[in-house]
Motif scaffolding. Structure first.
Motif, mmCIF file in Angstrom:
data_model
loop_
_atom_site.group_PDB
_atom_site.id
_atom_site.type_symbol
_atom_site.label_atom_id
_atom_site.label_comp_id
_atom_site.label_asym_id
_atom_site.label_seq_id
_atom_site.Cartn_x
_atom_site.Cartn_y
_atom_site.Cartn_z
ATOM 1 N N ARG A 1 0.975 -1.262 -0.095
ATOM 2 C CA ARG A 1 -0.133 0.123 -0.035
ATOM 3 C C ARG A 1 1.012 1.246 -0.005
ATOM 4 N NH1 ARG A 1 -4.206 -0.517 -2.293
ATOM 5 N NH2 ARG A 1 -5.003 -2.106 -0.985
ATOM 6 N N MET A 2 0.552 2.220 -0.588
ATOM 7 C CA MET A 2 1.217 3.574 -0.792
ATOM 8 C C MET A 2 0.340 4.542 -0.084
ATOM 9 S SD MET A 2 3.703 2.408 -2.376
ATOM 10 C CE MET A 2 4.804 3.805 -2.915
ATOM 11 N N ALA A 3 0.734 5.623 0.303
ATOM 12 C CA ALA A 3 0.046 6.634 0.983
ATOM 13 C C ALA A 3 0.546 8.003 0.308
ATOM 14 C CB ALA A 3 0.390 6.689 2.375
ATOM 15 N N LEU A 4 -0.412 8.903 -0.008
ATOM 16 C CA LEU A 4 0.092 10.300 -0.260
ATOM 17 C C LEU A 4 0.790 11.125 0.655
ATOM 18 C CD1 LEU A 4 -3.293 11.267 -2.446
ATOM 19 C CD2 LEU A 4 -0.875 10.722 -3.507
ATOM 20 N N THR A 5 1.822 11.557 0.420
ATOM 21 C CA THR A 5 2.455 12.560 1.302
ATOM 22 C C THR A 5 2.157 14.016 1.231
ATOM 23 O OG1 THR A 5 4.446 13.005 -0.302
ATOM 24 C CG2 THR A 5 4.640 11.041 1.194
ATOM 25 N N GLU A 6 2.317 14.551 2.391
ATOM 26 C CA GLU A 6 1.945 16.057 2.367
ATOM 27 C C GLU A 6 2.881 16.766 1.323
ATOM 28 O OE1 GLU A 6 -0.661 17.753 4.168
ATOM 29 O OE2 GLU A 6 -0.994 15.587 4.732
ATOM 30 N N ALA A 7 2.140 17.586 0.647
ATOM 31 C CA ALA A 7 2.770 18.413 -0.377
ATOM 32 C C ALA A 7 3.905 19.386 0.061
ATOM 33 C CB ALA A 7 1.698 19.228 -1.261
ATOM 34 N N SER A 8 5.057 19.372 -0.523
ATOM 35 C CA SER A 8 6.048 20.466 0.033
ATOM 36 C C SER A 8 5.519 21.839 -0.642
ATOM 37 C CB SER A 8 7.365 20.217 -0.428
ATOM 38 O OG SER A 8 7.322 19.727 -1.799
ATOM 39 N N ALA A 9 5.858 22.965 -0.032
ATOM 40 C CA ALA A 9 5.493 24.038 -0.451
ATOM 41 C C ALA A 9 5.353 24.195 -2.044
ATOM 42 C CB ALA A 9 6.262 25.365 0.154
ATOM 43 N N GLY A 10 4.345 24.338 -2.612
ATOM 44 C CA GLY A 10 4.266 24.558 -3.960
ATOM 45 C C GLY A 10 4.520 23.185 -4.765
ATOM 46 N N GLY A 11 4.805 22.046 -4.188
ATOM 47 C CA GLY A 11 5.245 21.056 -4.749
ATOM 48 C C GLY A 11 3.941 20.023 -4.934
ATOM 49 N N ARG A 12 4.260 18.959 -5.648
ATOM 50 C CA ARG A 12 3.325 17.962 -5.832
ATOM 51 C C ARG A 12 3.308 16.813 -4.937
ATOM 52 N NH1 ARG A 12 4.016 13.451 -10.427
ATOM 53 N NH2 ARG A 12 1.941 12.571 -10.476
ATOM 54 N N ARG A 13 2.112 16.391 -4.415
ATOM 55 C CA ARG A 13 2.094 15.486 -3.570
ATOM 56 C C ARG A 13 2.757 14.137 -3.831
ATOM 57 N NH1 ARG A 13 -3.724 14.696 -0.542
ATOM 58 N NH2 ARG A 13 -2.273 13.948 1.067
ATOM 59 N N ASP A 14 3.692 13.390 -2.900
ATOM 60 C CA ASP A 14 4.470 12.568 -3.501
ATOM 61 C C ASP A 14 3.644 11.305 -2.786
ATOM 62 O OD1 ASP A 14 6.222 10.949 -4.986
ATOM 63 O OD2 ASP A 14 7.811 12.244 -4.355
ATOM 64 N N ILE A 15 4.191 9.916 -3.021
ATOM 65 C CA ILE A 15 3.554 8.637 -2.440
ATOM 66 C C ILE A 15 4.793 8.027 -1.858
ATOM 67 C CG2 ILE A 15 1.702 8.418 -3.938
ATOM 68 C CD1 ILE A 15 3.411 6.714 -5.693
ATOM 69 N N ALA A 16 4.322 7.450 -0.514
ATOM 70 C CA ALA A 16 5.557 6.538 0.094
ATOM 71 C C ALA A 16 4.853 5.301 0.492
ATOM 72 C CB ALA A 16 5.848 7.450 1.269
ATOM 73 N N PRO A 17 5.683 4.436 0.767
ATOM 74 C CA PRO A 17 5.003 3.025 1.030
ATOM 75 C C PRO A 17 4.804 3.113 2.366
ATOM 76 C CG PRO A 17 7.487 2.865 0.612
ATOM 77 C CD PRO A 17 7.132 4.209 0.313
ATOM 78 N N VAL A 18 3.322 2.371 2.758
ATOM 79 C CA VAL A 18 3.181 2.253 4.315
ATOM 80 C C VAL A 18 3.494 0.759 4.862
ATOM 81 C CG1 VAL A 18 1.006 1.854 5.705
ATOM 82 C CG2 VAL A 18 0.814 3.277 3.474
ATOM 83 N N PRO A 19 4.348 1.124 5.887
ATOM 84 C CA PRO A 19 5.279 -0.187 6.522
ATOM 85 C C PRO A 19 3.992 -1.195 6.793
ATOM 86 C CG PRO A 19 5.801 2.110 7.483
ATOM 87 C CD PRO A 19 4.623 2.528 6.540
ATOM 88 N N GLY A 20 4.424 -2.443 6.491
ATOM 89 C CA GLY A 20 3.757 -3.545 6.995
ATOM 90 C C GLY A 20 2.360 -3.763 6.118
ATOM 91 N N SER A 21 2.472 -3.017 5.067
ATOM 92 C CA SER A 21 0.888 -3.149 4.342
ATOM 93 C C SER A 21 1.061 -4.107 3.110
ATOM 94 C CB SER A 21 0.586 -1.731 3.788
ATOM 95 O OG SER A 21 1.694 -1.507 2.961
ATOM 96 N N ASP A 22 1.782 -5.130 3.175
ATOM 97 C CA ASP A 22 2.014 -6.137 1.914
ATOM 98 C C ASP A 22 0.538 -6.935 1.761
ATOM 99 O OD1 ASP A 22 4.331 -5.045 1.898
ATOM 100 O OD2 ASP A 22 5.385 -7.214 1.670
#
Ligand code: FAD
Ligand code: SF4
Length: 474
Positions: free
Chosen positions: A364-385
């Protein structure tokens, strides 16, 4: 323009009716029911002639949309066709498969002001289909033969659009393609349920009847060299598209564990073109299918798999619905037809039993908070296989250019994305007399942009050849 129709928005928007999903999934024919003369006229009359044609500006071809809508609303389809075909060599194709929500229709003033926009694409296809049905599509009849010839490498929309315009100007045009059929991705990429093969074929037929020569089964760089082409022809247009498929880089993926999206689509498109089914080609019947990717190609694969009779079809995409590159309309069609979407899911490994793949392990991935002016990125959710059962894994991760300079001519300049380098604002490559257009220049893009490029490149080649003729005469 000039007329005014302020009440247009009061008319209800009606999208073309779709066949019920349970019928759709049994056929590779287009899923919409064609408009009647009445419904087409009524939908065209919703245009309020707002006076600022945002739709036209948002159309890559700058189609004169308000004018052909007004003519259609008045019932003058023949004149509407004349206007529509002046700016586009393939209105019936773009009307069907442009992502209108991101182009003309998304910019429509009605849409922008909270009413449903005019259904521009389906009106365009309706006008053009009427033109074919009624014999209004003029054959290509050059006023005079110019005595010069142009080679077009690649018969996709860019090559076909250029061939149309160049032949109309009186050049001898020879289109080379490594496939056994012309049309590029219109024929072998895009499935019949979005664009029926006969619609593409009648365009190709018109070019053949107009004197364009097609040399098929000919891989330029292998069967014929660039030097040969350049000595045979007065100019060359490279319109070869981008075909090197990106692959999954995950543990457990052996060379035969996955199928490339285009191999899967080509096999079905061949059958749709009338070839006998090839028993060794990948097929989804009875299988648990996972398609990895979220673009147009992925959408076409999942919907093809459903129609082939898959046991289950899942689309695995690492971002969410809002951030997928494929069109929202296609996602909806796929969901109606029984495709399951695993949003925010990234492939992590392929799981096998013996020789055979049995599952795709994903996280599972989760959307990260957008950095100022940036696009929201994604990061893996630990233990979510999680595991998705799969005995057919299709990779639809996009396309890169092939090694153009190596294959064709070391003198061809490339960009840092390995696309063909062209002069700013034009189509000239670094080789004299050699031009380039379409995906080979832009990277994977849209049919309508390929058509635009093909038309504009033809105009530039015409200027180039006229200037050469004048020089020779001076
Ligand atoms: P192509 O259509 O790729 O044609 C290139 C041609 O060149 C091919 O026929 C190929 O065989 C030939 N060729 C390549 N190398 C050589 C060589 N060395 N010698 C001879 N011939 C060669 N766009 C949309 O607007 N709407 C959609 O719904 C849509 N759906 C898509 C679905 C899929 C599955 C894919 C893959 C793409 C889709 N696209 C869609 C994108 C669109 O198809 C492309 O942007 C467009 O076809 C590019 O046109 P082109 O003429 O540049 O290249
Ligand atoms: Fe809209 Fe595409 Fe037609 Fe332009 S070519 S009017 S963007 S459907």
């Amino acid at each position: 323009g000039g007329r005014s129709n302020p009440g247009g928005f009061l008319i209800e928007q009606r999208r073309l009716e779709k066949q019920p999903a349970e019928l759709r999934v049994r056929a590779f024919t287009e899923i919409t029911l064609k408009p009647t003369a009445d419904s087409g006229t009524v939908q065209a009359s919703r245009c309020t002639d707002c006076g600022v044609p945002f739709c036209q500006n948002a159309c890559p071809l700058q189609n004169n949309i308000p004018d052909w809508l007004a003519l259609s609303a008045d019932g003058d389809l023949r004149e509407a066709w004349r206007v529509a075909s002046a700016t586009s060599t393939m209105p019936e194709i773009c009307g069907r498969i442009c992502p209108q929500d991101r182009l003309c229709e998304g910019a429509c003033t009605l849409q922008q002001s909270g009413w449903d926009g005019v259904t521009i694409g389906s009106v365009e296809a309706w006008i053009a289909d009427a033109a074919f049905d009624n014999g209004w599509v003029e054959p290509i009849r050059p006023l005079a033969e110019r005595g010069q010839s142009v080679a077009v490498v690649g018969s996709g929309p860019a090559g076909l659009a250029a061939a149309d315009r160049l032949r109309s100007e009186g050049y001898a045009v020879v289109v080379y393609d490594r496939h056994d059929r012309a049309g590029g991705l219109l024929t072998y990429g895009i499935p019949g349920f979005k664009l029926e093969k006969r619609i593409v074929q009648r365009r190709i037929d018109r070019l053949v009847e107009g004197g364009v020569e097609f040399v098929l089964n000919t891989n330029v760089g292998v069967d014929v060299t660039m030097d040969e082409l350049r000595s045979r022809h007065d100019a060359v247009l490279l319109a070869m598209g981008v075909y090197q498929a990106r692959t999954l880089a995950v543990p457990g993926r052996g060379p035969n564990d996955t199928v490339a999206a285009l191999d899967f689509l080509i096999a079905q498109n061949r059958v749709d073109c009338g070839d006998a089914a090839d028993a060794s080609a990948p097929h989804a019947a009875g299988r648990d299918v996972v398609v990895v990717g979220g673009g147009d190609t992925a959408m076409d694969c999942v919907r093809t798999a459903i129609r082939q009779g898959a046991a289950s079809v899942v689309c695995l995409y690492r971002r969410d619905r809002e951030n997928m590159p494929g069109s929202a309309r296609e996602v909806q069609n796929a969901e109606e037809e029984g495709v399951r979407f695993e949003w925010l899911g990234a492939p992590k490994a392929l799981m096998s039993k013996g020789e055979a793949v049995v599952a795709v392990r994903a996280q599972r991935m989760a959307l990260t908070e957008a950095s100022a002016g940036g696009r929201r990125d994604i990061a893996p959710v630990p233990g979510s296989d999680f595991d998705l059962p799969a005995d057919l894994v299709i990779e639809a991760l996009g396309f890169e250019p092939e090694a153009f300079a190596e294959q064709l001519d070391a003198g061809l300049g490339l960009t840092r994305w390995n696309t063909l380098q062209v002069a700013r604002g034009g189509f000239a490559t670094t080789l004299p007399g050699v031009f380039a257009a379409g995906d080979a220049v832009r990277g994977a893009s849209l049919v309508v942009w390929a058509v635009r490029d093909g038309q504009d490149a033809a105009a530039e080649i015409d200027r180039y050849l006229r200037a050469r003729t004048e020089e020779a005469a001076a």
